[in-house]
Enzyme design. Structure first.
Site, PDB file in Angstrom:
ATOM      1  N   PHE A  86       0.879  -1.318   0.087  1.00 42.60           N
ATOM      2  CA  PHE A  86       0.081  -0.035  -0.126  1.00 42.60           C
ATOM      3  C   PHE A  86       0.867   1.359  -0.036  1.00 42.60           C
ATOM      4  O   PHE A  86       1.989   1.148   0.331  1.00 42.60           O
ATOM      5  CB  PHE A  86      -0.866   0.114   1.354  1.00 42.60           C
ATOM      6  CG  PHE A  86      -2.242  -1.008   0.739  1.00 42.60           C
ATOM      7  CD1 PHE A  86      -3.277  -0.161   0.548  1.00 42.60           C
ATOM      8  CD2 PHE A  86      -2.190  -2.233   1.058  1.00 42.60           C
ATOM      9  CE1 PHE A  86      -4.403  -0.899  -0.013  1.00 42.60           C
ATOM     10  CE2 PHE A  86      -3.168  -2.844   0.831  1.00 42.60           C
ATOM     11  CZ  PHE A  86      -4.411  -2.269   0.112  1.00 42.60           C
ATOM     12  N   CYS A  87       0.189   2.503  -0.535  1.00 40.38           N
ATOM     13  CA  CYS A  87       0.878   3.721  -0.487  1.00 40.38           C
ATOM     14  C   CYS A  87       1.535   3.832   0.895  1.00 40.38           C
ATOM     15  O   CYS A  87       0.591   3.692   1.858  1.00 40.38           O
ATOM     16  CB  CYS A  87      -0.055   4.548  -0.663  1.00 40.38           C
ATOM     17  SG  CYS A  87       0.168   6.535  -0.532  1.00 40.38           S
ATOM     18  N   PRO A  88       2.669   4.308   1.199  1.00 37.71           N
ATOM     19  CA  PRO A  88       3.620   4.451   0.191  1.00 37.71           C
ATOM     20  C   PRO A  88       4.582   3.570  -0.308  1.00 37.71           C
ATOM     21  O   PRO A  88       5.656   3.794  -0.614  1.00 37.71           O
ATOM     22  CB  PRO A  88       4.264   5.838   0.862  1.00 37.71           C
ATOM     23  CG  PRO A  88       4.364   5.326   2.511  1.00 37.71           C
ATOM     24  CD  PRO A  88       3.010   4.382   2.689  1.00 37.71           C
ATOM     25  N   GLY A  89       4.132   2.357   0.194  1.00 35.68           N
ATOM     26  CA  GLY A  89       4.989   1.170  -0.168  1.00 35.68           C
ATOM     27  C   GLY A  89       6.028   1.142  -1.406  1.00 35.68           C
ATOM     28  O   GLY A  89       6.974   1.016  -1.375  1.00 35.68           O
ATOM     29  N   ASP A 110      -1.534  -0.559  -6.293  1.00 39.14           N
ATOM     30  CA  ASP A 110      -2.287   0.513  -5.466  1.00 39.14           C
ATOM     31  C   ASP A 110      -2.432   1.650  -6.575  1.00 39.14           C
ATOM     32  O   ASP A 110      -1.109   2.109  -7.192  1.00 39.14           O
ATOM     33  CB  ASP A 110      -1.028   0.844  -4.321  1.00 39.14           C
ATOM     34  CG  ASP A 110      -1.300   2.377  -3.768  1.00 39.14           C
ATOM     35  OD1 ASP A 110      -2.291   2.358  -2.815  1.00 39.14           O
ATOM     36  OD2 ASP A 110      -0.600   3.221  -3.853  1.00 39.14           O
TER      37      ASP A 110
END
Lengths: 83, 136
Positions: A17-20, A44
């Site tokens: 997920f953001c910011p991954g 994402d």
């Protein structure tokens, strides 16, 4: 994506997920050599914009954003060395 | 490379700490130097074996079960993991608040290794000069 473009490194950040995915991309960018091509897979949708914006702002080349079944692929070329 | 961001992580709920960790991640992506000052309920969430259960802030109470279930199902990393990942990308320092640490009688070794040091408000404010600052 154009068959002639072969990524030097592929990051599979699908499910992250953001910011991954962006963080993974920046890590790979820092480890990469000039002119390396980095491709990141992401499920994402925010990353599509975020990563594209980061690539342009950091003065690297955005080769393209490609939509595959169920995920996006963002491809960049490292054209800017580290400060 | 002189641009800085300072975040005061006062709240201890998962949503607010996640917001802090995500903003910090965005900041390092933009080459900002980041410092996070964990104090009060933010600090308690860094205490090892602190037995604090993740909660949501008041606004999120009605959706709490659903949000935590979705976060688990989708493998959303917790805020400490997010900060660890961001530390690999750029320059982030996490400081525990000396005043609240003293009050709770906790030392640096009692805190999660994400915390780089325990400092007082004077040092934090002097480090925050000319930075954009958020209080969360």
């Amino acid at each position: 994506m154009d068959e002639k473009i072969k990524p030097t490194k592929i990051i599979d950040a699908r499910g992250s997920f953001c910011p991954g995915p962006l963080m993974e991309l920046i890590k790979a960018y820092k480890a990469a050599k000039l002119n390396d091509i980095i491709s990141v897979y992401s499920t994402d949708s925010g990353t599509k914009r975020d990563a594209s914006a980061w690539i342009k702002k950091s003065n690297n080349e955005l080769i393209g954003v490609f939509e595959h079944e169920g995920y996006y692929e963002i491809v960049m070329k490292k054209t800017k060395g580290e400060k | 490379m002189n641009d800085k961001m300072s975040i005061i992580a006062f709240s201890g709920t998962e949503d607010k700490l996640m917001a802090a960790a995500i903003i910090a991640s965005g900041a390092v992506a933009n080459d900002l130097e980041v410092q996070v000052f964990v104090t009060f309920w933010g600090l308690t969430r860094t205490i090892k074996n602190g037995k604090t259960t993740p909660d949501l802030s008041f606004d999120g109470q009605k959706m709490k079960d659903k949000v935590f279930a979705l976060m688990k199902q989708k493998n959303v990393p917790n805020w400490i993991t997010m900060l660890k990942n961001a530390k690999e990308v750029g320059n982030i320092k996490v400081y525990g608040c000396a005043m609240f640490a003293d009050l709770l009688e906790v030392k640096k070794e009692d805190l999660d290794p994400i915390v780089d040091d325990i400092i007082g408000v004077n040092e934090f404010v002097s480090l925050s000069k000319e930075s954009m600052t958020f209080f969360i």
